[in-house]
Design a protein around this motif. Structure first.
Motif, PDB file in Angstrom:
ATOM      1  N   GLY A   1       0.750  -1.306  -0.026  1.00 26.68           N
ATOM      2  CA  GLY A   1       0.096  -0.122   0.034  1.00 26.68           C
ATOM      3  C   GLY A   1       0.906   1.304   0.036  1.00 26.68           C
ATOM      4  N   LEU A   2       0.990   2.146  -0.883  1.00 24.24           N
ATOM      5  CA  LEU A   2       1.978   3.042  -1.274  1.00 24.24           C
ATOM      6  C   LEU A   2       1.136   4.271  -1.261  1.00 24.24           C
ATOM      7  CD1 LEU A   2       4.856   2.364  -1.157  1.00 24.24           C
ATOM      8  CD2 LEU A   2       4.977   3.602  -3.651  1.00 24.24           C
ATOM      9  N   GLY A   3       0.263   4.495  -0.278  1.00 21.66           N
ATOM     10  CA  GLY A   3      -0.522   5.933  -0.206  1.00 21.66           C
ATOM     11  C   GLY A   3       0.157   6.832   0.713  1.00 21.66           C
ATOM     12  N   SER A   4      -0.703   7.642   1.694  1.00 24.53           N
ATOM     13  CA  SER A   4       0.017   8.598   2.305  1.00 24.53           C
ATOM     14  C   SER A   4       0.851   8.155   3.284  1.00 24.53           C
ATOM     15  CB  SER A   4      -1.035   9.367   2.995  1.00 24.53           C
ATOM     16  OG  SER A   4      -1.991   9.558   2.072  1.00 24.53           O
ATOM     17  N   ILE A   5       0.849   7.084   4.195  1.00 23.04           N
ATOM     18  CA  ILE A   5       1.615   6.613   5.191  1.00 23.04           C
ATOM     19  C   ILE A   5       2.750   5.782   4.381  1.00 23.04           C
ATOM     20  CG2 ILE A   5       1.586   5.248   7.003  1.00 23.04           C
ATOM     21  CD1 ILE A   5       0.660   7.962   7.817  1.00 23.04           C
ATOM     22  N   GLY A   6       2.420   4.904   3.633  1.00 22.75           N
ATOM     23  CA  GLY A   6       3.113   3.890   2.823  1.00 22.75           C
ATOM     24  C   GLY A   6       4.123   4.567   2.138  1.00 22.75           C
ATOM     25  N   GLY A   7       3.752   5.712   1.129  1.00 26.27           N
ATOM     26  CA  GLY A   7       4.696   6.235   0.406  1.00 26.27           C
ATOM     27  C   GLY A   7       5.992   6.884   1.331  1.00 26.27           C
ATOM     28  N   VAL A   8       5.587   7.409   2.411  1.00 28.15           N
ATOM     29  CA  VAL A   8       6.519   8.110   3.210  1.00 28.15           C
ATOM     30  C   VAL A   8       7.479   6.936   3.862  1.00 28.15           C
ATOM     31  CG1 VAL A   8       6.996   9.444   5.425  1.00 28.15           C
ATOM     32  CG2 VAL A   8       5.267  10.047   3.851  1.00 28.15           C
ATOM     33  N   ILE A   9       6.935   6.156   4.232  1.00 27.96           N
ATOM     34  CA  ILE A   9       7.960   5.277   4.848  1.00 27.96           C
ATOM     35  C   ILE A   9       8.643   4.250   4.006  1.00 27.96           C
ATOM     36  CG2 ILE A   9       6.460   3.253   5.053  1.00 27.96           C
ATOM     37  CD1 ILE A   9       8.933   4.293   7.554  1.00 27.96           C
ATOM     38  N   ALA A  10       8.282   4.190   2.870  1.00 27.31           N
ATOM     39  CA  ALA A  10       8.869   3.377   1.699  1.00 27.31           C
ATOM     40  C   ALA A  10      10.204   4.192   1.250  1.00 27.31           C
ATOM     41  CB  ALA A  10       8.042   2.915   0.591  1.00 27.31           C
ATOM     42  N   GLY A  11       9.778   5.471   0.932  1.00 28.61           N
ATOM     43  CA  GLY A  11      10.616   6.620   0.569  1.00 28.61           C
ATOM     44  C   GLY A  11      11.751   6.756   1.391  1.00 28.61           C
ATOM     45  N   SER A  12      11.384   6.891   2.669  1.00 25.33           N
ATOM     46  CA  SER A  12      12.331   7.093   3.739  1.00 25.33           C
ATOM     47  C   SER A  12      13.282   5.931   3.972  1.00 25.33           C
ATOM     48  CB  SER A  12      11.739   7.280   4.868  1.00 25.33           C
ATOM     49  OG  SER A  12      10.814   8.406   4.863  1.00 25.33           O
ATOM     50  N   LEU A  13      12.893   4.683   3.871  1.00 26.38           N
ATOM     51  CA  LEU A  13      13.656   3.523   3.981  1.00 26.38           C
ATOM     52  C   LEU A  13      14.441   3.337   2.944  1.00 26.38           C
ATOM     53  CD1 LEU A  13      10.953   1.046   5.825  1.00 26.38           C
ATOM     54  CD2 LEU A  13      13.172   1.610   6.647  1.00 26.38           C
ATOM     55  N   ASP A  14      14.036   3.429   1.632  1.00 27.51           N
ATOM     56  CA  ASP A  14      14.899   3.321   0.554  1.00 27.51           C
ATOM     57  C   ASP A  14      15.781   4.287   0.335  1.00 27.51           C
ATOM     58  OD1 ASP A  14      15.225   1.916  -2.004  1.00 27.51           O
ATOM     59  OD2 ASP A  14      14.959   3.808  -3.051  1.00 27.51           O
ATOM     60  N   ALA A  15      15.649   5.717   0.888  1.00 23.35           N
ATOM     61  CA  ALA A  15      16.600   6.570   0.783  1.00 23.35           C
ATOM     62  C   ALA A  15      17.648   6.680   1.966  1.00 23.35           C
ATOM     63  CB  ALA A  15      15.962   7.861   1.030  1.00 23.35           C
ATOM     64  N   ALA A  16      17.321   6.013   3.075  1.00 24.97           N
ATOM     65  CA  ALA A  16      18.340   5.836   4.100  1.00 24.97           C
ATOM     66  C   ALA A  16      19.380   4.503   3.609  1.00 24.97           C
ATOM     67  CB  ALA A  16      17.490   5.128   5.354  1.00 24.97           C
ATOM     68  N   GLY A  17      18.900   3.729   2.654  1.00 21.41           N
ATOM     69  CA  GLY A  17      19.870   2.727   2.022  1.00 21.41           C
ATOM     70  C   GLY A  17      20.424   1.516   2.763  1.00 21.41           C
ATOM     71  N   ARG A  18      19.949   1.328   3.848  1.00 17.32           N
ATOM     72  CA  ARG A  18      20.328   0.470   4.661  1.00 17.32           C
ATOM     73  C   ARG A  18      19.721  -1.185   4.369  1.00 17.32           C
ATOM     74  NH1 ARG A  18      18.949   0.536   9.680  1.00 17.32           N
ATOM     75  NH2 ARG A  18      20.623  -0.667  10.475  1.00 17.32           N
TER      76      ARG A  18
ATOM     77  N   THR B   1      13.829  17.191  -0.212  1.00 12.17           N
ATOM     78  CA  THR B   1      12.764  16.254  -1.074  1.00 12.17           C
ATOM     79  C   THR B   1      13.719  15.079  -1.289  1.00 12.17           C
ATOM     80  OG1 THR B   1      11.576  18.253  -1.789  1.00 12.17           O
ATOM     81  CG2 THR B   1      11.605  16.104  -3.074  1.00 12.17           C
ATOM     82  N   ILE B   2      13.147  13.771  -1.092  1.00  7.90           N
ATOM     83  CA  ILE B   2      13.658  12.612  -1.543  1.00  7.90           C
ATOM     84  C   ILE B   2      13.353  11.977  -2.640  1.00  7.90           C
ATOM     85  CG2 ILE B   2      13.938  10.335  -0.692  1.00  7.90           C
ATOM     86  CD1 ILE B   2      13.492  11.022   2.343  1.00  7.90           C
ATOM     87  N   GLU B   3      14.143  11.502  -3.564  1.00  8.94           N
ATOM     88  CA  GLU B   3      13.913  10.582  -4.716  1.00  8.94           C
ATOM     89  C   GLU B   3      14.245   9.264  -4.349  1.00  8.94           C
ATOM     90  OE1 GLU B   3      14.295  12.438  -8.562  1.00  8.94           O
ATOM     91  OE2 GLU B   3      14.069  10.596  -9.376  1.00  8.94           O
ATOM     92  N   ALA B   4      13.177   8.464  -4.051  1.00  5.81           N
ATOM     93  CA  ALA B   4      13.438   6.889  -3.996  1.00  5.81           C
ATOM     94  C   ALA B   4      13.186   6.155  -5.088  1.00  5.81           C
ATOM     95  CB  ALA B   4      13.034   6.494  -2.756  1.00  5.81           C
ATOM     96  N   ARG B   5      13.836   5.099  -5.389  1.00  2.57           N
ATOM     97  CA  ARG B   5      13.502   4.101  -6.368  1.00  2.57           C
ATOM     98  C   ARG B   5      13.549   2.865  -5.769  1.00  2.57           C
ATOM     99  NH1 ARG B   5      13.602   6.561 -11.384  1.00  2.57           N
ATOM    100  NH2 ARG B   5      14.399   8.663 -11.215  1.00  2.57           N
ATOM    101  N   PRO B   6      12.364   2.569  -5.118  1.00  2.00           N
ATOM    102  CA  PRO B   6      12.317   1.221  -4.336  1.00  2.00           C
ATOM    103  C   PRO B   6      11.880   0.208  -5.693  1.00  2.00           C
ATOM    104  CG  PRO B   6      10.311   2.581  -4.095  1.00  2.00           C
ATOM    105  CD  PRO B   6      11.433   3.294  -4.609  1.00  2.00           C
ATOM    106  N   ARG B   7      12.041  -1.235  -5.604  1.00  2.75           N
ATOM    107  CA  ARG B   7      11.746  -2.161  -6.237  1.00  2.75           C
ATOM    108  C   ARG B   7      10.333  -2.149  -6.263  1.00  2.75           C
ATOM    109  NH1 ARG B   7      11.457  -7.949  -4.929  1.00  2.75           N
ATOM    110  NH2 ARG B   7      11.164  -9.158  -6.847  1.00  2.75           N
ATOM    111  N   VAL B   8       9.618  -2.292  -7.390  1.00  2.94           N
ATOM    112  CA  VAL B   8       7.999  -2.195  -7.530  1.00  2.94           C
ATOM    113  C   VAL B   8       7.557  -3.446  -7.977  1.00  2.94           C
ATOM    114  CG1 VAL B   8       6.012  -1.052  -8.823  1.00  2.94           C
ATOM    115  CG2 VAL B   8       7.866   0.227  -7.930  1.00  2.94           C
ATOM    116  N   LEU B   9       6.378  -3.807  -7.067  1.00  2.00           N
ATOM    117  CA  LEU B   9       5.748  -5.132  -7.691  1.00  2.00           C
ATOM    118  C   LEU B   9       4.360  -4.839  -7.900  1.00  2.00           C
ATOM    119  CD1 LEU B   9       7.346  -8.035  -5.583  1.00  2.00           C
ATOM    120  CD2 LEU B   9       7.750  -7.585  -7.930  1.00  2.00           C
TER     121      LEU B   9
END
Ligand SMILES: NC(=O)c1ccc[n+]([C@@H]2O[C@H](COP(=O)([O-])OP(=O)(O)OC[C@H]3O[C@@H](n4cnc5c(N)ncnc54)[C@H](OP(=O)(O)O)[C@@H]3O)[C@@H](O)[C@H]2O)c1
Length: 311
Positions: free
Chosen positions: A19-36, A58-66
């Motif tokens: 679920g990449l909505g308001s909450i999921g988008g923020v956490i997915a982007g933040s974790l991906d940008a942290a790079g760990r 502003t963070i630009e993240a590129r998580p794997r997408v399914l």
């Protein structure tokens, strides 16, 4: 390599965000940008990148997408970020993503996360969380993050909660480890269960609570819900209802609630997981909840008639 072998050898975790909505988008982007860790976004329509607008950068993240659950494999962590009423429709994802050593963090409002998730996660362990940050989806690939409290999350001070804190290291998101998770979960629920349906039913933002005639209704409904919380084992003080009512008056009058936005958009609301949870707990503890029951019934009726149809 199994997820636990992967984690043990590299220290990296495989994290699936459902679920990449308001909450999921923020956490997915933040974790991906942290790079760990390795982040996979599980969503219904694909995106090429994910932008998180923060007050500081502003963070630009590129998580794997399914976009197809049949392509998903077992992950170390699943962060479930759909609305509560979409938990069942997320089952195909959860089925593929969860194994015996998977932890499923539930980033949803309400109480009873573990019970609600049990039918869907098989042998995985549920880690309930309370989300305090404000997320807003601006476009399918763009979300805005605002800090709304001293902490962005609260979790229980146990093995699962501490593992969640470790997982989020590097994101800069503060997390409260609470020895009394039940009380803080109920405290947030009281406000959501009463305030959200009032904004959605009146189609007014938080300014509606500044009406003089709203005070008695809000206070009485909060007192009713607080009595249920106490009976359920939460440590809610006698002055909690009036404290929460006063807090409502400090929110910006033009701030909406998710239930208000869901009603405007003609989406089904989370009222069953919020106000419905208070009414259900009242029934379990033999405490009458006439005002909460009325809000629940009216919201269920409103949910069944999309607002666009009435105009
Ligand atoms: N927003 C906030 O500031 C805030 C603050 C605290 C707590 N919360 C709580 O956080 C939870 C999530 O809220 P939210 O505001 O993030 O909701 P949201 O913006 O509506 O996002 C929910 C997302 O879940 C996706 N989804 C639904 N069913 C799905 C499925 N079967 N498979 C994949 N994706 C699915 C939706 O996808 P589609 O776009 O395809 O419909 C949507 O992107 C709620 O419990 C809410 O009460 C929100």
């Amino acid at each position: 390599m199994s997820p636990s072998d992967h984690a043990a050898t590299s220290g990296r975790r495989r994290i699936a965000v459902v679920g990449l909505g308001s909450i999921g988008g923020v956490i997915a982007g933040s974790l991906d940008a942290a790079g760990r860790h390795d982040v996979t976004a599980c969503l219904r329509r694909g995106i090429d990148r994910l932008i998180v607008e923060r007050p500081d950068r502003t963070i630009e993240a590129r998580p794997r997408v399914l976009t197809d659950p049949s392509q998903a494999a077992i992950h170390d962590w699943v962060l479930l970020c759909t609305k509560a009423q979409d938990t069942a429709s997320s089952a195909p994802w959860l089925q593929r993503l969860c194994g015996p050593s998977t932890r499923v963090a539930v980033l949803q409002n309400g109480i009873g996360h573990a019970e609600r998730l049990a039918p869907f996660v098989g042998p995985a362990t549920v880690v309930p969380t309370i989300v305090y940050y404000n997320g807003e989806r601006l476009a399918p690939d763009r979300v805005r993050y605002r800090r709304a409290s001293d902490h962005d999350f609260a979790v229980s001070d146990d093995a699962g909660g501490r593992a969640f804190v470790e997982l989020l290291e590097g994101t800069g998101m503060p997390i409260l480890l609470s020895p009394d998770f039940k009380t803080i979960a109920w405290r947030k629920l009281l406000l959501n269960a009463v305030a959200n349906p009032i904004t959605a039913l009146t189609l007014q933002r938080q300014g509606v609570f500044r009406r003089e005639d709203m005070g008695t209704l809000v206070l009485s409904a909060l007192e009713e819900a607080a009595a249920v919380a106490r009976a359920d084992g939460a440590h809610i003080g006698d002055d909690e209802a009036s404290r929460l009512q006063a807090m409502l008056l400090t929110f910006p009058p033009d701030a909406g609630t998710s239930m208000y936005f869901d009603r405007l958009a003609g989406r089904r609301s989370e009222v069953d997981a919020l106000t419905g949870a208070v009414v259900a707990a009242g029934e379990r503890h033999h405490i009458a909840t006439p005002l909460c029951r009325m809000l629940l019934t009216l919201m269920r009726a409103a949910d069944s008639t999309p607002i666009a149809v009435k105009r």
